[in-house]
Design a protein around this motif. Sequence first.
Motif, PDB file in Angstrom:
ATOM      1  N   SER A  57      12.496  13.336   3.437  1.00  0.00           N
ATOM      2  CA  SER A  57      12.919  11.875   3.553  1.00  0.00           C
ATOM      3  C   SER A  57      12.101  10.917   4.001  1.00  0.00           C
ATOM      4  O   SER A  57      11.988   9.669   3.520  1.00  0.00           O
ATOM      5  CB  SER A  57      14.315  12.043   4.383  1.00  0.00           C
ATOM      6  N   GLU A  58      10.879  11.355   5.000  1.00  0.00           N
ATOM      7  CA  GLU A  58       9.995  10.016   5.245  1.00  0.00           C
ATOM      8  C   GLU A  58       9.260   9.785   4.082  1.00  0.00           C
ATOM      9  O   GLU A  58       8.718   8.549   4.087  1.00  0.00           O
ATOM     10  CB  GLU A  58       9.118  10.742   6.454  1.00  0.00           C
ATOM     11  N   PHE A  59       8.789  10.537   3.178  1.00  0.00           N
ATOM     12  CA  PHE A  59       8.102  10.374   1.836  1.00  0.00           C
ATOM     13  C   PHE A  59       8.742   9.258   1.009  1.00  0.00           C
ATOM     14  O   PHE A  59       8.002   8.535   0.449  1.00  0.00           O
ATOM     15  CB  PHE A  59       7.757  11.435   1.254  1.00  0.00           C
ATOM     16  N   MET A  60      10.224   9.292   1.090  1.00  0.00           N
ATOM     17  CA  MET A  60      10.678   8.699   0.169  1.00  0.00           C
ATOM     18  C   MET A  60      10.802   7.195   0.694  1.00  0.00           C
ATOM     19  O   MET A  60      11.057   6.138  -0.116  1.00  0.00           O
ATOM     20  CB  MET A  60      12.119   8.922  -0.008  1.00  0.00           C
ATOM     21  N   PHE A 103       4.802  10.612  -7.654  1.00  0.00           N
ATOM     22  CA  PHE A 103       5.150  10.562  -6.086  1.00  0.00           C
ATOM     23  C   PHE A 103       6.649  10.589  -6.048  1.00  0.00           C
ATOM     24  O   PHE A 103       7.236  11.493  -5.088  1.00  0.00           O
ATOM     25  CB  PHE A 103       4.622   9.527  -5.387  1.00  0.00           C
ATOM     26  N   TYR A 104       7.317   9.976  -6.602  1.00  0.00           N
ATOM     27  CA  TYR A 104       8.888  10.002  -6.687  1.00  0.00           C
ATOM     28  C   TYR A 104       9.309  11.248  -6.875  1.00  0.00           C
ATOM     29  O   TYR A 104      10.403  12.098  -6.450  1.00  0.00           O
ATOM     30  CB  TYR A 104       9.481   8.727  -7.477  1.00  0.00           C
ATOM     31  N   GLY A 130       8.000   6.318  -1.435  1.00  0.00           N
ATOM     32  CA  GLY A 130       8.014   6.600  -2.783  1.00  0.00           C
ATOM     33  C   GLY A 130       9.282   5.947  -3.366  1.00  0.00           C
ATOM     34  O   GLY A 130       9.052   5.701  -4.443  1.00  0.00           O
ATOM     35  N   MET A 131      10.308   5.410  -2.908  1.00  0.00           N
ATOM     36  CA  MET A 131      11.211   4.551  -3.354  1.00  0.00           C
ATOM     37  C   MET A 131      10.687   3.422  -3.830  1.00  0.00           C
ATOM     38  O   MET A 131      11.134   2.895  -4.935  1.00  0.00           O
ATOM     39  CB  MET A 131      12.461   4.603  -2.569  1.00  0.00           C
ATOM     40  N   PRO A 132      10.091   2.397  -2.967  1.00  0.00           N
ATOM     41  CA  PRO A 132       9.661   1.166  -3.316  1.00  0.00           C
ATOM     42  C   PRO A 132       8.801   1.272  -4.282  1.00  0.00           C
ATOM     43  O   PRO A 132       8.472   0.586  -5.199  1.00  0.00           O
ATOM     44  CB  PRO A 132       9.367   0.360  -1.940  1.00  0.00           C
TER      45      PRO A 132
END
Length: 380
Positions: free
Chosen positions: A128-131, A92-93, A134-136
């Motif tokens: 950017s919304e997916f991140m 996902f990332y 995806g980030m955490p």
Amino acid sequence: MREEQYRFSRQSHHFVGRDLEPSVWQRIHIDPWLTLILFSICFVGLTVLYSASTQNTAMVIRQMVSYGIAFVVMAVMAQIPPTFYRTLSPIFYVLGLILLVLVEIIGEVRMGARRWIDIPGFGSVQPSEFMKLGMPMMCAWYLSRKELPPSIPTVFTTLTIIAVPVILIAKEPDLGTSILVAGSGMFVLFLSGLPWWMIGGAIAVFIPFVWGLWNFYMHDYQKTRVMTLVDPEADALGAGWNIIQSKTAIGSGGLTGKGYLEGTQSHLHFLPEGHTDFAIAAFSEEFGLAGVGLLLFFYLCLLARSFYIAVVNPDTYCRLLAGALTMSFFVYIFVNMGMVSGILPVVGVPLPFISYGGTAVITLMAGFGLLTCVHTHTKQ
């Protein structure tokens, strides 16, 4: 404090597993308290939207549809075992990074920013919304595979994981979202047991970094927002208009407000974006301090329940992910209310489940789907 932080990152608490037989809610993977609080906040959101949009029924219906989709997304995500998300996290990332690179190449430009990709037959999406998820997920996946507290090489690798998408998002430019995405990753790192001397060192490095950011990276309109925070009256009819009108709306509400549908700042269009970023100002004008206090109580209950879910989870990946999502949600609330009340610069961060907008609602609800997932599957 360090000991408590370390215990959060490594230990499962003694009261996990007391329930020998899972309840009906646990079997269908729904947390009733979390769902009830979310329904309550969404109801307040529809109430605010109907008034702030000058009784635009079509807009209210679109938001109701977004809420419906969001709750379905939450329920579906809650059914999937956490092991699936653990496996999916790096994929996902990476997909999120690819989409952010595509934004730089083929992204649509709207209002001077390149943030969207047009997908034929589907519409525009904002990678950017997916991140925000995806980030955490990625940071929790990486750190859960390492010895905790993290070593210096592990910390630097995690910071690299955080920095790459944050830089891509900031280049769009979207400073607000880049800060939120960076925060979601930093929260995972903090909860993993990051030593305080590292935190102090990071703060020391951050000070000259801010100087470089201001002088060489920030756009003129972003600098204007910061300067407006210091003295909004310096350009009362220009850059300072939003903050001045927002504080006027909040102050005029008093203790109990002017009454539902009786707000003048939003209905006479003095208050900009009264149904999106400045929704809490419109709400405060009509319901006063009492109404805002009730909304804050709902938020506090939601945060308390979410943090409880994080603390009691025995799995490191699930605990780090749930804790980071909870702290990120708090930041969304704090930043929006801070900018509306004039204590933070205006960065375009909506108030969760209150401000109008479908993508943000679905993304936030997906996060609560992850929280419900790691809680109910662990209970079984």
